[in-house]
Design a protein around this motif. Structure first.
Motif, PDB file in Angstrom:
ATOM      1  N   GLY A 146       0.828  -1.195   0.000  1.00 30.11           N
ATOM      2  CA  GLY A 146       0.000   0.000   0.000  1.00 30.11           C
ATOM      3  C   GLY A 146       0.864   1.247   0.000  1.00 30.11           C
ATOM      4  N   PHE A 147       0.376   2.322  -0.615  1.00 31.66           N
ATOM      5  CA  PHE A 147       1.115   3.575  -0.708  1.00 31.66           C
ATOM      6  C   PHE A 147       0.125   4.719  -0.532  1.00 31.66           C
ATOM      7  N   SER A 148       0.212   5.430   0.587  1.00 27.96           N
ATOM      8  CA  SER A 148      -0.654   6.571   0.861  1.00 27.96           C
ATOM      9  C   SER A 148       0.024   7.852   0.393  1.00 27.96           C
ATOM     10  N   VAL A 149      -0.757   8.734  -0.236  1.00 26.41           N
ATOM     11  CA  VAL A 149      -0.213   9.953  -0.823  1.00 26.41           C
ATOM     12  C   VAL A 149      -0.982  11.146  -0.274  1.00 26.41           C
ATOM     13  N   ASP A 150      -0.262  12.193   0.125  1.00 29.28           N
ATOM     14  CA  ASP A 150      -0.921  13.423   0.557  1.00 29.28           C
ATOM     15  C   ASP A 150      -0.091  14.617   0.097  1.00 29.28           C
ATOM     16  N   VAL A 209      -1.587  12.894 -11.242  1.00 31.44           N
ATOM     17  CA  VAL A 209      -0.545  12.351 -10.371  1.00 31.44           C
ATOM     18  C   VAL A 209      -0.078  11.010 -10.913  1.00 31.44           C
ATOM     19  N   ILE A 210       1.233  10.811 -10.951  1.00 27.51           N
ATOM     20  CA  ILE A 210       1.786   9.469 -11.142  1.00 27.51           C
ATOM     21  C   ILE A 210       1.932   8.862  -9.752  1.00 27.51           C
ATOM     22  N   PHE A 211       1.142   7.861  -9.480  1.00 28.95           N
ATOM     23  CA  PHE A 211       1.189   7.249  -8.155  1.00 28.95           C
ATOM     24  C   PHE A 211       2.312   6.234  -8.038  1.00 28.95           C
ATOM     25  N   ALA A 212       2.526   5.456  -9.094  1.00 26.48           N
ATOM     26  CA  ALA A 212       3.535   4.411  -8.993  1.00 26.48           C
ATOM     27  C   ALA A 212       3.904   3.942 -10.385  1.00 26.48           C
ATOM     28  N   PHE A 227       8.101  -2.765  -8.096  1.00 22.12           N
ATOM     29  CA  PHE A 227       7.151  -1.671  -7.868  1.00 22.12           C
ATOM     30  C   PHE A 227       7.899  -0.508  -7.251  1.00 22.12           C
ATOM     31  N   ARG A 228       7.653   0.707  -7.775  1.00 19.25           N
ATOM     32  CA  ARG A 228       8.240   1.912  -7.183  1.00 19.25           C
ATOM     33  C   ARG A 228       7.122   2.890  -6.841  1.00 19.25           C
ATOM     34  N   ALA A 229       7.099   3.393  -5.612  1.00 15.68           N
ATOM     35  CA  ALA A 229       6.143   4.425  -5.194  1.00 15.68           C
ATOM     36  C   ALA A 229       6.665   5.774  -5.667  1.00 15.68           C
ATOM     37  N   VAL A 230       5.864   6.522  -6.447  1.00 12.04           N
ATOM     38  CA  VAL A 230       6.339   7.758  -7.061  1.00 12.04           C
ATOM     39  C   VAL A 230       5.705   8.987  -6.402  1.00 12.04           C
ATOM     40  N   GLY A 231       4.406   9.204  -6.581  1.00  6.13           N
ATOM     41  CA  GLY A 231       3.731  10.347  -5.976  1.00  6.13           C
ATOM     42  C   GLY A 231       4.073  11.678  -6.612  1.00  6.13           C
TER      43      GLY A 231
END
Length: 665
Positions: free
Chosen positions: A131-135, A143-146, A157-161
């Protein structure tokens, strides 16, 4: 589940052995209940750009022909909404190095208006891996989330945000897609005769080109040539009503529940196998790959001393590998049996099958099947348990043949026959139709003022109400060709059982069941209240006033918009967001719109339009039943009020990626 932080990465093989296909879910909540977002996917080559415009998947281009990408659409959650993406990593072309998972908002809205933004990744069996939370996204409109990328023969998998204040157009430009400005998009639309879609026909006809950037309230439509069928059948050649058209799937002779289950299973699975768009639409949500599908009924499988016969079996073959699901169906309101489903889960685990799918009139809550089964954690092979309601099966058929289209006229006709079967009174496949055994005692307790907080029967009624509302959304969405979702005004992480217990206590105190529906492209939220004390249903919507103009002008304009609406519509003036202004029926207000203006000169913020009708008392869906009365109340209000407001509200134009304008035309 692994929690990711911005910039962190992880190999999928470290998390699960079932990552040949994954499902990404972007979830959010909104205090105002009208927040929305659209996911998109870009496939990138070694140079970091798309290989072509076909590598951009979004609302207007939702699926790859090879099954590697499938946008599965939005679904309600207990905390808001989520948009889902199915990715078949094993089917992803070898020259694709990265898969970008993004999302955008329209109408100039930013992601800062949404709460609890969170991306989760689940394996084929539905188990959440990370899971990846973004704020802190503020006014960012895309938004590019990942991203998923290849490394050492596997996927990571890479978390971007990363946010884009230029919206989806800016994001698309960065990855090699040309974007027109609004004027060029308008010219392209006018050159191809774009305009409001007319009545669908069974002929193959070009659909107006569509903008690809969902940056304003009106959503894009597909630009590909598809076959749809008219919502209203052509005039019959029969001499009288006693003549009935021959049906591919007749159900008038069905006598028993067993006959209904056998016929319904065979009809559904046969159409899934013969209409690729429909079969893929249903199985993609179960984690199945895209491939050649075959379906079977009444399969006998060994199980101890007594063989078991599930109602059906679905098998999908891709690149020499098989995905298999056992199917158990129930019709006519019959409940699934936990012991029976447990046997099928055990059989599937022993035989290496991937899933068990239950189909019934029940509507699943909390994203969980309506039966509890035991999962043996010692088994290496995991089996996923999924649920499909008959209402969802009908909804997906209706969306394809009425709005989105299928590949040829024969497939459209098959789906029409399936829909006719599911909607027949004798099929037993009508969806949720019973408020349950707690309905009568709860109503009696409210009438006699003897129902106490904490009563478990009130919780059962609240759960049934939630199922009914979700089914209303499916039915209305299928008829409109628009997303219709129930609104949940709770924070992410709220326990659904605790939430229903709180709503049940509220029901005990004031005797009302309440719900809100958000309809795509409709400003505001449609509210529905069932007052069990008075026996009345209230449907309503709040209409904000323009930023400029005079109050009397607003009132007169509203009367013009509602010129054809029923005279018993109630109109309330909202001052500072509260319903404490003048009110009256259209019958009284039409001659004197000025009666809506507050005498004390208070600032008007909007108007609330409401329609009241009597509520059915029976727990079922008969003509005098509660469920039927809810359906009728929503339908009448939408047809006479919501559509009247929509027809007179001008829709602004949108910009679009140039290469996608007229694509497929």
């Amino acid at each position: 589940m692994r929690e990711m932080s911005k910039g962190s990465n992880v190999g999928l093989a470290e998390l699960s052995g079932e990552t040949g296909a994954v499902i990404a879910r972007l979830g959010w909540s909104s205090a105002s209940a009208d927040g929305d977002a659209d996911v998109s996917v870009l496939l990138l080559g070694a140079h970091g750009k798309v290989r072509g415009d076909g590598d951009f998947y979004f609302y207007n281009h939702p699926a790859a022909d090879d099954g590697s990408v499938q946008l599965l659409g939005k679904t309600p959650t207990d905390n808001g909404s989520e948009d889902r993406i199915g990715l078949d990593l094993a089917a992803t072309p070898a020259d694709v190095e990265r898969i970008v998972l993004a999302a955008s908002r329209y109408g100039g809205a930013g992601f800062g208006d949404l709460e609890d933004l969170r991306l989760t990744l689940a394996d084929r069996g539905g188990e959440e891996l990370l899971g990846f939370s973004v704020d802190g996204l503020g006014e960012m409109r895309a938004v590019i989330f990942a991203e998923l990328y290849r490394r050492d023969g596997g996927w990571k998998f890479r978390a971007v945000g990363q946010g884009y204040d230029t919206g989806l157009a800016g994001l698309a430009t960065d990855f090699g897609i040309d974007v027109d400005d609004a004027e060029e998009a308008d010219e392209a639309e006018e050159a191809d005769g774009a305009g409001p879609p007319g009545e669908a026909t069974a002929e193959v006809e070009p659909v107006p080109p569509v903008p690809a950037v969902p940056a304003v309230p009106k959503r894009p439509r597909t630009a590909r040539k598809k076959v749809t069928l008219p919502a209203v059948a052509r005039k019959s050649l029969a001499e009288n009503d006693s003549w009935h058209q021959a049906r591919l799937f007749p159900c008038g002779s069905l006598k028993s529940d067993r006959e209904r289950e056998t016929r319904a299973t065979s009809v559904l699975l046969a159409v899934m196998a013969q209409v690729p768009e429909y079969g893929r639409r249903l199985t993609a949500g179960f984690g199945a790959p895209a491939g050649r599908m075959e379906t079977f009924t009444e399969v006998t499988l060994p199980h101890g001393e007594t063989p078991r016969r599930p109602d059906g079996l679905v098998r999908v073959e891709r690149a020499g590998k098989l995905w298999t699901a056992l199917v158990e169906t129930k019709t006519n309101g019959n409940a699934l049996r936990a012991a029976q489903v447990q046997d099928y889960m055990d059989i599937a685990a022993r035989r290496g099958y991937e899933a068990v799918v239950t189909v019934s009139n029940d509507v699943a809550l909390d994203g969980s099947p309506p039966v509890d089964v035991r999962i043996d954690g010692r088994r290496k092979h995991k089996v996923a348990l999924w649920h499909l309601s008959w209402a969802e099966a009908a909804h997906q058929a209706q969306m394809l043949i009425r709005h989105e289209g299928v590949g040829n006229a024969a497939h459209a006709w098959l789906l029409q026959e399936l829909l006719s079967y599911l909607q027949h009174d004798n099929s037993g496949c009508h969806g949720f139709q019973n408020m349950g055994p707690a309905w009568v005692p709860v109503r009696k307790g409210i009438d006699e003022e003897t129902l106490c907080e904490g009563d478990a029967r009130a919780v059962e009624v609240v759960a049934s109400w939630e199922r009914l509302i979700r089914q209303v959304c499916l039915r209305l969405g299928g008829e409109l060709g628009q997303k219709v979702l129930p609104v949940q005004r709770v924070k992410r992480g709220t326990d659904p059982l605790a939430r229903r217990a709180s709503q049940a206590d509220q029901l005990c105190r004031d005797g009302r069941l309440e719900a809100e529906l958000r309809i795509q492209d409709v400003p505001g939220v449609l509210a529905l209240t069932a007052d069990l004390r008075t026996g009345r249903l209230r449907t309503s919507i709040e209409v904000p006033v323009p930023e400029q103009g005079q109050p009397l002008t607003w009132a007169k304009r509203l009367m013009r918009q509602l010129a054809d609406a029923p005279a018993d519509i109630h109109v309330e003036t909202l001052t500072d967001g509260q319903a404490n202004g003048p009110r009256g029926t259209l019958e009284r207000l039409r001659p004197e719109p000025a009666d809506l203006l507050p005498r004390d000169g208070a600032r008007i913020t909007g108007f609330r339009l409401s329609l009241f009708k009597g509520m059915g008392s029976r727990r079922g869906s008969a003509e005098t039943g509660f469920i039927r009365s809810v359906d009728e109340a929503v339908d009448r209000f939408h047809a006479t009020v919501v559509l009247a407001l929509e027809r007179r509200t001008p829709t602004p134009r949108k910009a679009a990626p140039a290469a996608l304008l007229g694509a497929g035309a």
